[in-house]
Design an enzyme around this catalytic site. Structure first.
Site, short mmCIF file in Angstrom:
data_model
loop_
_atom_site.label_atom_id
_atom_site.label_comp_id
_atom_site.label_asym_id
_atom_site.label_seq_id
_atom_site.Cartn_x
_atom_site.Cartn_y
_atom_site.Cartn_z
CE LYS A 118 22.82 31.32 -0.54
NZ LYS A 118 23.09 30.34 -1.56
CG ASP A 175 18.01 30.10 3.72
OD1 ASP A 175 17.77 28.98 3.25
OD2 ASP A 175 19.04 30.35 4.36
CG HIS A 176 16.42 26.99 -1.54
ND1 HIS A 176 17.72 27.38 -1.55
CD2 HIS A 176 16.43 25.66 -1.76
CE1 HIS A 176 18.49 26.33 -1.77
NE2 HIS A 176 17.74 25.26 -1.90
CD GLU A 223 25.27 21.21 -2.58
OE1 GLU A 223 24.44 21.35 -3.48
OE2 GLU A 223 26.09 22.10 -2.27
CG HIS A 267 21.13 27.12 2.55
ND1 HIS A 267 20.13 28.03 2.33
CD2 HIS A 267 21.69 26.90 1.34
CE1 HIS A 267 20.10 28.34 1.04
NE2 HIS A 267 21.04 27.67 0.42
C1 BG6 Z 1 22.13 27.06 -3.00
C2 BG6 Z 1 23.63 27.16 -3.15
O1 BG6 Z 1 21.66 28.10 -2.17
O2 BG6 Z 1 21.79 25.82 -2.43
C3 BG6 Z 1 24.14 26.01 -3.99
O3 BG6 Z 1 23.95 28.39 -3.75
C4 BG6 Z 1 23.67 24.69 -3.45
O4 BG6 Z 1 25.56 26.04 -4.07
C5 BG6 Z 1 22.17 24.70 -3.22
O5 BG6 Z 1 24.01 23.67 -4.38
C6 BG6 Z 1 21.71 23.45 -2.51
O6 BG6 Z 1 20.31 23.42 -2.47
P1 BG6 Z 1 19.51 22.07 -2.41
O7 BG6 Z 1 18.10 22.51 -2.33
O8 BG6 Z 1 19.84 21.29 -3.64
O9 BG6 Z 1 19.98 21.36 -1.17
#
Ligand code: BG6
Length: 478
Positions: free
Chosen positions: A143, A172-173, A211, A235
């Site tokens: 993404k 989408d991780h 975050e 997400h």
């Molecule tokens: C990413 C975004 O896909 O996900 C980032 O581009 C974000 O901006 C991140 O910080 C958050 O991922 P996680 O796994 O730390 O919650």
């Protein structure tokens, strides 16, 4: 379980994502015995490195981003033996012959496009031209998948020229996170919740992905995207789908993705007064958003909150409140299913109002908590209190269980196994853009600027109002 030998080719092999996520994830899977046989990792990028130089790069990345790397030194040198490198130009022909000679045709090949979407077409085209896009090959794309519906459609079209949908893995991780997968286990593995999972019993659902960090070194990308494109369109919408979808008949890729797609299709368009966008301000010591992205007039949002409605039989009348932002009070992500009040209190008004809330904590301190109402112990009559039935995974399953594999470990192995369940299908991504595009266009048409909010807060007050005016409250970010 070991997987078949494979070649994983990382385009953008010297980039930030490769360094932080992909290479450390592969190393951990190697240590876990999952990179069996003669599986290999081939980095491909423009940087002028030889094999030894790239192996040093990989070794440094692992030392920096894998907390256990130092305990696994022996493994590390064996892993590095599997790593090679090709200098390659995505937009020209340099390096492609060499790559084609290197990859083995008799095994699964995964081509990871860890590059901007502007290069997806060039890579797909050249993989085809150089004879590397046969049926055993897969591509993995990151993404953001486009920046609106039109560009996502273009990307889908370009990729489809050389690869079938079953060969395309859109990451989408969040779908690879252990607790997100657990969401499906909790919903569909228990009898307890599903009968209550509808607007008759659920008052509302809150999804928060907060975050504490700012945009950091990614200002250039982020300022063109904003929270809506960076987090909400993918997400948070994926979380919304998993929480709201109908039970799929099977846990298989199309059954799950069909159900998710139906949720997105049933989302109502969002009225302007149901969205709040914000931008964080400078705080003592910490720079504000505009300083960080070096754009004094930027109107990009670093926070967005939405009240969404799903117009279908199950959810009509139950609002879904979604919010995400940077530089908030804490790093805390959770989904809270807030059930309705009991229809009648036999304990009288003095017993107060009590509600069951099921909270799925995505990170940190992963776990599930169910708030239940009990009698306050003691002789003072029937006084009620709410206590959590708390299942912190680390406590319930032992400390090792808290050592979750990183989302990328799971997802990369799924690519090799050929399992697309936790990846987005092309139509899903397009549908998600169709929902978010009008919101973004509305901001642009009205010339609406984001509302400033203090760093370390819960976002702009207007986001609190979004719920207050409905007689509801956000849960504390902590
Ligand atoms: C990413 C975004 O896909 O996900 C980032 O581009 C974000 O901006 C991140 O910080 C958050 O991922 P996680 O796994 O730390 O919650």
């Amino acid at each position: 379980i070991p997987v078949e030998p494979f070649d994983l080719i990382v385009f953008g092999g010297t980039g930030d994502l490769a360094r932080r996520k992909i290479l450390p994830a592969l190393f951990r899977r190697y240590c876990a015995g999952q990179m069996g046989g003669s599986s290999r990792v081939i980095g491909a990028a423009r940087s002028d490195l030889d094999e030894a130089g790239y192996r040093a790069f990989v070794s440094d990345a692992i030392a920096e981003f894998d907390p256990d790397a130092t305990q696994n030194r022996d493994h590390l040198s064996a892993f590095l033996e599997r790593v090679s490198y090709v200098i390659l130009d995505a937009r020209g022909d340099a390096g492609w012959d060499k790559l084609a000679a290197l990859v083995q045709k008799d095994r699964v090949r995964a081509y990871y496009f860890s590059v901007g979407p502007g290069l997806f077409g060039d890579l797909a085209q050249r993989l085809h031209t150089y004879g590397m896009s046969d049926a055993d090959s897969r591509i993995v794309v990151e993404k953001p998948f486009g920046r609106d519906l039109a560009s996502a459609r273009d990307l889908n079209r370009v990729l489809a020229q050389h690869f079938e949908e079953r060969q395309i893995y859109r990451i989408d991780h969040y779908l690879g996170k252990e607790t997100v997968q657990n969401l499906m286990a909790v919903r569909f593995g228990n009898m307890l919740f599903e009968p209550l999972w509808n607007s008759q019993y659920v008052d509302h659902i809150q999804i928060t992905v907060a975050e504490s960090v700012g945009v950091g070194g990614r200002g250039e990308y982020y300022d063109r995207a904003g929270a809506m494109r960076d987090m909400m369109q993918n997400h948070l919408m994926q979380l919304l789908c998993l929480i709201a979808m109908e039970p799929p008949a099977k846990f298989d890729p199309d059954a799950v993705r069909d159900e998710k797609l139906k949720v997105i299709r049933a989302l109502d368009p969002v009225e302007p007064d149901c969205v709040v966008r914000g931008q964080y301000q400078a705080d003592d010591g910490a720079p504000g958003y505009r300083d960080e992205v070096e754009a004094p007039d930027s109107t990009t949002e670093s926070f967005v909150a939405i009240r969404a409605h799903i117009s279908n039989w199950r959810w009509a009348g139950t609002p879904f409140y979604l919010r995400t932002g940077k530089r908030l009070k804490a790093r805390a992500s959770e989904i809270a299913v807030v059930f309705k009040d009991a229809p009648h209190s036999i304990f009288g008004v003095q017993a107060g109002r009590h509600r069951n809330i099921l909270t799925i904590r995505l990170q940190p301190n992963e776990g599930i908590e169910l708030g239940v109402t009990i009698k306050e112990p003691g002789p003072g009559g029937m006084r009620l209190i709410d206590v959590p039935l708390d299942m912190t995974f680390a406590e319930a399953l032992g400390p090792d269980s808290a050592d979750f594999p990183d989302a990328y470990e799971r997802l990369i192995m799924d690519v090799i196994r050929g399992n697309q369940t936790l990846f987005m299908r092309g139509d899903e991504v397009e549908e998600a853009w169709s929902w978010t595009d009008p919101i973004i266009e509305g901001w642009e048409e009205r010339g609406e600027a984001p509302i400033p909010y203090a760093s370390g807060s819960a976002g702009p007050d207007d986001a609190l109002m979004l719920m207050h005016r409905d007689g509801r409250r956000w849960r504390e970010i902590r």
